[in-house]
Design a protein around this motif. Structure first.
Motif, PDB file in Angstrom:
ATOM      1  N   TYR A  20      31.453  44.867  -0.429  1.00 40.48           N
ATOM      2  CA  TYR A  20      33.137  45.390  -0.313  1.00 40.48           C
ATOM      3  C   TYR A  20      33.979  44.029  -0.409  1.00 40.48           C
ATOM      4  O   TYR A  20      34.896  43.902   0.323  1.00 40.48           O
ATOM      5  CB  TYR A  20      33.140  45.924   1.082  1.00 40.48           C
ATOM      6  N   PRO A  21      33.857  43.236  -1.582  1.00 40.30           N
ATOM      7  CA  PRO A  21      34.841  42.229  -1.872  1.00 40.30           C
ATOM      8  C   PRO A  21      36.161  42.284  -1.814  1.00 40.30           C
ATOM      9  O   PRO A  21      37.179  41.641  -1.712  1.00 40.30           O
ATOM     10  CB  PRO A  21      33.890  41.589  -3.134  1.00 40.30           C
ATOM     11  N   ASP A  22      36.769  43.742  -2.235  1.00 42.39           N
ATOM     12  CA  ASP A  22      37.947  44.192  -2.686  1.00 42.39           C
ATOM     13  C   ASP A  22      38.140  45.264  -1.919  1.00 42.39           C
ATOM     14  O   ASP A  22      39.008  46.241  -2.252  1.00 42.39           O
ATOM     15  CB  ASP A  22      38.091  44.517  -4.038  1.00 42.39           C
ATOM     16  N   LEU A  23      37.914  45.358  -0.492  1.00 44.94           N
ATOM     17  CA  LEU A  23      38.054  46.293   0.481  1.00 44.94           C
ATOM     18  C   LEU A  23      39.599  46.462   0.535  1.00 44.94           C
ATOM     19  O   LEU A  23      40.007  47.659   0.841  1.00 44.94           O
ATOM     20  CB  LEU A  23      37.560  45.720   1.865  1.00 44.94           C
ATOM     21  N   ASP A  24      40.517  45.476   0.337  1.00 45.78           N
ATOM     22  CA  ASP A  24      42.011  45.624   0.699  1.00 45.78           C
ATOM     23  C   ASP A  24      42.817  46.235  -0.379  1.00 45.78           C
ATOM     24  O   ASP A  24      43.791  46.647  -0.356  1.00 45.78           O
ATOM     25  CB  ASP A  24      42.446  44.296   1.074  1.00 45.78           C
ATOM     26  N   ARG A  25      41.681  46.607  -1.778  1.00 44.57           N
ATOM     27  CA  ARG A  25      42.231  47.294  -2.730  1.00 44.57           C
ATOM     28  C   ARG A  25      42.012  48.704  -3.013  1.00 44.57           C
ATOM     29  O   ARG A  25      42.424  49.275  -3.965  1.00 44.57           O
ATOM     30  CB  ARG A  25      41.781  46.556  -3.921  1.00 44.57           C
ATOM     31  N   LEU A  26      41.144  49.187  -2.134  1.00 41.40           N
ATOM     32  CA  LEU A  26      40.773  50.321  -1.967  1.00 41.40           C
ATOM     33  C   LEU A  26      41.908  51.537  -1.614  1.00 41.40           C
ATOM     34  O   LEU A  26      42.777  51.236  -0.799  1.00 41.40           O
ATOM     35  CB  LEU A  26      39.510  50.856  -1.268  1.00 41.40           C
TER      36      LEU A  26
END
Length: 304
Positions: A20-26
């Motif tokens: 989840y390296p881009d969790l904040d983009r989901l």
């Protein structure tokens, strides 16, 4: 993808969840789905810990039958979960509140706010155990996701030195807490979606494990008849209605008869059931229950 350590820290709960390296983009939906899917690992960790939890129940039962106490020790989320479990035993099972003692690093104030440095205070961990008068008849449940929390380690060491049975819940294998207690319980939940936030699936696994541990103990101590919560004592309208249904289900009598028995029993479900099943008054029902250690099935002569 392999989870990565934040530093050279070997604890899985402190690792980076590489998925989840881009969790904040989901999107909100995708974000909720990630958290829901990740929580399944909490249940899997508890399932793997069933043998260890069973051993803890078997070891603790005798001390509690003899009048011992459940004492919980933790810091932060782990400590709050311990306090919650201790608090819920009284309304659920009529467990005496003085026999469910929560020790939280930083004290009661730490339920609502972070108390800086409290989890690192080894002197306080030991002092809180001494202050609670923990001794050979007691069972201390030490909870720490990291398995390295100084307050919890000191509490466990002090309780064990005092002769108490010690149970330890940790979310990391090979940690000091699991080596420091009589009954180690590993809840191996791995890296968190939000790296380092052990209030997530590590906390969920702790909550489930504490529920299982204390509930299983209550069943073995006679707080349940069949699958009925018969040590309930009605104290409000909702519980009065629930108590009435429990008595009717266990005895098959009409509502009016169950209501009369419950009133005579002072709202105690188990007493009312024994009264109706054996045709005795409340005082005699209480006496017979006392003779059987509070076990309704034994009182009713239903054990082989």
């Amino acid at each position: 993808m392999t989870d990565l350590p934040l530093t050279d820290d070997p604890r899985a709960t402190e690792s980076l969840a590489a998925r989840y390296p881009d969790l904040d983009r989901l999107s909100p939906h995708a974000l909720v789905q990630v958290f829901a899917d990740d929580q399944l690992q909490a249940l899997q960790a508890v399932q793997a810990a069933v043998p260890a939890l069973t051993a803890a129940v078997e070891a603790a039962r005798g001390r509690l039958e003899a009048g011992g106490r459940l004492v919980y020790a933790g810091a932060g989320t782990s400590g709050r979960l311990g306090m919650l479990d201790a608090t819920e035993l009284t309304p659920t099972f009529s467990w005496p509140p003085e026999r469910a003692v929560p020790l939280l690093a930083g004290g009661v104030r730490a339920m609502r706010e972070a108390v800086e440095g409290a989890e690192d205070d080894t002197a306080a961990g030991a002092a809180d155990v001494r202050g609670a008068g923990v001794g050979p008849g007691d069972v201390l449940i030490a909870v720490a996701a990291s398995g390295t929390t100084p307050y919890v380690l000191a509490a466990a060491a002090e309780a064990r030195a005092a002769g108490a049975l010690t149970v330890g819940l940790s979310n990391n294998p090979g940690t000091p807490l699991l080596s420091a207690v009589d009954c180690p319980v590993l809840l191996d939940t791995g890296a968190e979606v939000i790296s380092g936030s052990t209030r997530l699936k590590a906390g969920t696994a702790q909550k489930i494990a504490l529920n299982i541990l204390s509930s299983a103990l209550m069943v073995t101590l006679g707080k349940v008849y069949g699958h009925l919560m018969v040590d309930l004592r009605a104290s409000n309208a909702k519980l009065e209605a629930r108590a009435l249904r429990l008595v009717q289900h266990a005895t098959g009598v009409p509502e009016a008869e169950a209501e009369v028995a419950l009133h005579a029993a002072g709202g105690r479900v188990k007493t009312a059931i024994v009264m109706l099943r054996l045709g005795v008054d409340a005082a005699e029902a209480e006496l017979r229950l006392a003779r059987s250690g509070g076990h309704a099935r034994t009182t009713l002569g239903e054990l082989e």
